[in-house]
Design a protein around this motif. Structure first.
Motif, PDB file in Angstrom:
ATOM      1  N   GLY A   1       0.821  -1.210   0.000  1.00 18.12           N
ATOM      2  CA  GLY A   1       0.000   0.000   0.000  1.00 18.12           C
ATOM      3  C   GLY A   1       0.853   1.257   0.000  1.00 18.12           C
ATOM      4  O   GLY A   1       0.535   2.238  -0.675  1.00 18.12           O
TER       5      GLY A   1
ATOM      6  N   PHE B   1       1.054   3.864  -3.212  1.00 11.06           N
ATOM      7  CA  PHE B   1       0.509   5.212  -3.018  1.00 11.06           C
ATOM      8  C   PHE B   1       1.069   6.170  -4.068  1.00 11.06           C
ATOM      9  O   PHE B   1       0.388   7.064  -4.549  1.00 11.06           O
ATOM     10  N   GLY B   2       2.342   5.952  -4.422  1.00 15.47           N
ATOM     11  CA  GLY B   2       2.981   6.842  -5.392  1.00 15.47           C
ATOM     12  C   GLY B   2       2.620   6.506  -6.833  1.00 15.47           C
ATOM     13  O   GLY B   2       2.753   7.351  -7.711  1.00 15.47           O
TER      14      GLY B   2
ATOM     15  N   ARG C   1       0.776   2.857  -9.203  1.00 15.73           N
ATOM     16  CA  ARG C   1       0.542   1.414  -9.161  1.00 15.73           C
ATOM     17  C   ARG C   1       1.327   0.653 -10.212  1.00 15.73           C
ATOM     18  O   ARG C   1       1.569  -0.542 -10.060  1.00 15.73           O
TER      19      ARG C   1
ATOM     20  N   ARG D   1       8.937   3.480  -2.549  1.00 14.26           N
ATOM     21  CA  ARG D   1       7.770   4.345  -2.639  1.00 14.26           C
ATOM     22  C   ARG D   1       8.104   5.624  -3.400  1.00 14.26           C
ATOM     23  O   ARG D   1       7.335   6.085  -4.241  1.00 14.26           O
ATOM     24  N   ALA D   2       9.279   6.190  -3.086  1.00 18.90           N
ATOM     25  CA  ALA D   2       9.659   7.441  -3.740  1.00 18.90           C
ATOM     26  C   ALA D   2       9.876   7.238  -5.239  1.00 18.90           C
ATOM     27  O   ALA D   2       9.668   8.151  -6.034  1.00 18.90           O
TER      28      ALA D   2
ATOM     29  N   ARG E   1       6.784   6.716  -8.472  1.00 25.12           N
ATOM     30  CA  ARG E   1       6.193   7.760  -9.302  1.00 25.12           C
ATOM     31  C   ARG E   1       7.096   8.111 -10.469  1.00 25.12           C
ATOM     32  O   ARG E   1       6.833   9.058 -11.192  1.00 25.12           O
TER      33      ARG E   1
END
Lengths: 344, 274
Positions: free
Chosen positions: A96, A100-101, A103, A138-139, A142
């Motif tokens: 998750g 968040f950044g 999919r 996560r970073a 995107r």
């Protein structure tokens, strides 16, 4: 690959942050004491802080320009920011958090950072090193054009830190993104970055390769921050074309650097050797002093002698049978010293 | 000496428990349970319960819809006079209910501050169900607001910042990060506010009156039935005891249901009451 350009002028609590940088496809580390304004630089690039004046642009795309009043919100800047304590969402599991950044690349990133097996685990149940990998994944989810890392290693214990530092250096080389790291640790900066900038009270004192900073510190702060001994004194021309520095602590030392007046004589701990009696060798400088402390660091020992710190091998320390309170002679070559101007 | 002190402590505890539990027990012991249930079928009781339920739910919807974003804004902004604003919003907590009713009349009454404007629009609020809803909102919303404010304040701002840099706009940050993390606190505050609203008496009777079938809520009906229909009053009272106990239990359990790693919240009385 676009270049990140920034010039910032922003009033912080007790000083002005005034920084100009250009960042190509490289890793730049801003290193300085806590409260130097390092994190504010990252926040300004990411759009979480709106500077009083200045400009932030990635290639032709301006993100912030006080002249035109332009200020893109953070979600519209192509930035991956890894927060100091990682700021993982506690209510989302690893998948998750990464998703968040974005999919699209989640599975690929989970695999790449070796956290696939943790996909269903929440951050509270992760180790420090695992959290760091999740934060990086996560970073990157995107696909940012710029990567910003705020003290990426400071939340880790000493053991994990060495391993993670190596992994991170590899990752950054592989990504080839313009990357800005802020850290208070010169060693981390030297290990991770192509260029290192020393920042104090909102100003960058010197930017260069870590080796350059070590070899030719622009001023006393940079010298001491890179880990050098700094002996204060008055410089005057000495014999043999050397500069003699009359030390404030008594005695004098010689340097091949040219200077006059108040200076700091910088010498790195690994350039200082120790002996029981003054050796007959090529070193010009011999300072006699009492051993104040001994700190073992793996196969090395840091020894404080009078105003100096020497770093010698554990084997040598054993051979010399060093103990606190004993008199030893610290030697270093005039060529190993740098003279840096001292502000009055 | 220490033995005596132990005795005093024990006596104080027994006295406290007895004193607080006795009236509650008495409601159930006066009339057999079967009769209590039968009394609730009485028209007056049924009407009062329906009005209570309806007005409480409507008021609660307003409290949640307006109070949640208001608390979120206030939790994430710092400005001069912020604590004054927070204190003002907490004032109804400590205000005597009669004064609250008086204030509502002075503001929305026929000859009140906004009475003229409302009259032009053909709106006459006092002694209607709208008045009941307003009275409940006024006295109950601070319970929710206070709890929501501390719940949002407890959310690490770095998480909100991280969400922004990950491409989330302000609304998505609120929905995906702030709201879920504040949920235990919001749940506890919501339950307290609902309980307070359900029991509202003083402001309602002044501002909305106690018209059976129109503005007479359950607490007002209890008061009204005291003289001639004591059993109806007891039945309504017993039901309210059960509902209140269920709400209290819910408020205590909500934080436990949510995962252990969300910010923990305990059932806390708004600070003005501490």
């Amino acid at each position: 690959m676009d270049t990140l350009e920034l010039s910032l002028d922003h009033a912080l609590r007790s000083f002005r942050l005034s920084v100009a940088l250009e960042l190509g496809r490289e890793t730049l580390a801003l290193v300085g004491p806590s409260g130097a304004g390092k994190s504010s630089v990252l926040r300004a690039i990411a759009g979480l802080l709106r500077p009083d004046r200045g400009r932030v642009a990635l290639g032709a795309e301006a993100w912030f320009d006080s002249a035109t009043g332009m200020h893109l919100p953070p979600e519209r800047r192509s930035v991956g920011l890894v927060f100091q304590e990682y700021a993982l969402f506690p209510h989302l599991d690893v998948r998750g958090n990464v998703a968040f950044g974005g999919r699209a690349r989640v599975e690929e990133l989970l695999e790449r950072f070796r956290i696939s097996h943790l996909a269903g685990v929440r951050p509270a149940d992760l180790s420090g090193g695992e959290r760091q990998r999740v934060a990086l994944a996560r970073a990157l989810a995107r696909d940012p054009a710029v990567l910003l890392l705020d003290e990426p290693l400071s939340a880790l214990d000493a053991h994990t830190r060495g391993v993670v530092r190596g992994e991170l250096a590899e990752l950054l080389a592989e990504l080839g993104l313009p990357t800005l790291i802020v850290t208070h640790d010169f060693e981390d900066a030297a290990a991770l970055a192509d260029r290192v900038g020393v920042i104090v009270e909102g100003r960058i004192l010197q930017v260069g390769a870590a080796a350059e900073l070590l070899a030719a510190p622009a001023d006393a702060f940079v010298a001491s921050f890179t880990g050098a001994n700094l002996l204060h004194g008055i410089a005057r021309p000495g014999t043999g074309g050397l500069t003699e520095v009359v030390l404030d602590t008594g005695g004098s030392a010689f340097s091949t650097d040219q200077a006059e007046g108040k200076v700091g004589l910088a010498v790195y701990p690994w350039e200082v050797s120790l002996a029981r009696t003054a050796p007959v060798d090529s070193a010009v400088n011999h300072l006699r002093g009492e051993v104040r402390s001994l700190v073992a660091l793996g196969n090395r020992v840091r020894v404080s002698v009078g105003p100096l710190t020497a770093e010698i091998t554990a084997t040598s320390a054993e051979r010399l049978v060093l103990a606190e309170g004993e008199l030893v002679v610290a030697s270093f070559k005039a060529t190993a010293t740098r003279l840096v101007p001292l502000g009055s | 000496m220490s033995r005596l002190f132990q005795l005093v402590l024990a006596a104080a505890l027994v006295a406290t428990v007895t004193f607080l539990a006795l009236p509650v027990l008495a409601i159930f012991l006066r009339v057999p349970p079967g009769d209590l249930v039968a009394q609730l079928g009485e028209e007056r009781a049924r009407n009062a319960l329906l009005i209570s339920l309806k007005t409480s739910l409507i008021a609660h919807a307003f409290i949640l819809l307006v109070g949640t974003p208001a608390a979120y804004v206030l939790a994430n902004r710092s400005f001069r006079g912020r604590s004054a604003v927070v204190s003002l919003l907490e004032l109804p907590l400590v205000l005597p209910p009669a004064v609250a009713g008086l204030g509502l009349l002075a503001a929305f009454g026929r000859s009140g501050l906004l009475g003229g404007q409302l009259g032009v629009l053909g709106l006459h609020i006092p002694f209607t169900q709208v008045a009941v809803v307003l009275a409940v909102c006024f006295v109950a919303s601070p319970f929710y607001f206070r709890s929501a404010l501390s719940a949002f304040e407890a959310v690490d701002p770095a998480l909100l910042g991280a969400a922004r840099t990950l491409g989330a706009g302000p609304f998505r940050v609120f929905r995906r990060v702030a709201l879920p993390l504040a949920l235990p606190g919001l749940g506890a505050g919501s339950t307290l506010a609902f309980a307070r609203g359900l029991g509202e008496f003083g402001a309602t009777i002044m501002f909305a009156g106690s018209l059976p079938g129109r503005t007479q809520t359950a607490p007002l009906a209890i008061y009204d039935a005291l003289d001639e229909e004591f059993d109806v009053a007891l039945a309504l009272g017993a039901l309210l005891v059960l509902v209140s106990a269920a709400l209290l239990l819910a408020a205590k359990l909500v934080p436990l249901w949510t995962r252990s790693n969300s910010p923990s919240t305990t059932l806390s009385v708004p600070s003005a009451f501490r």
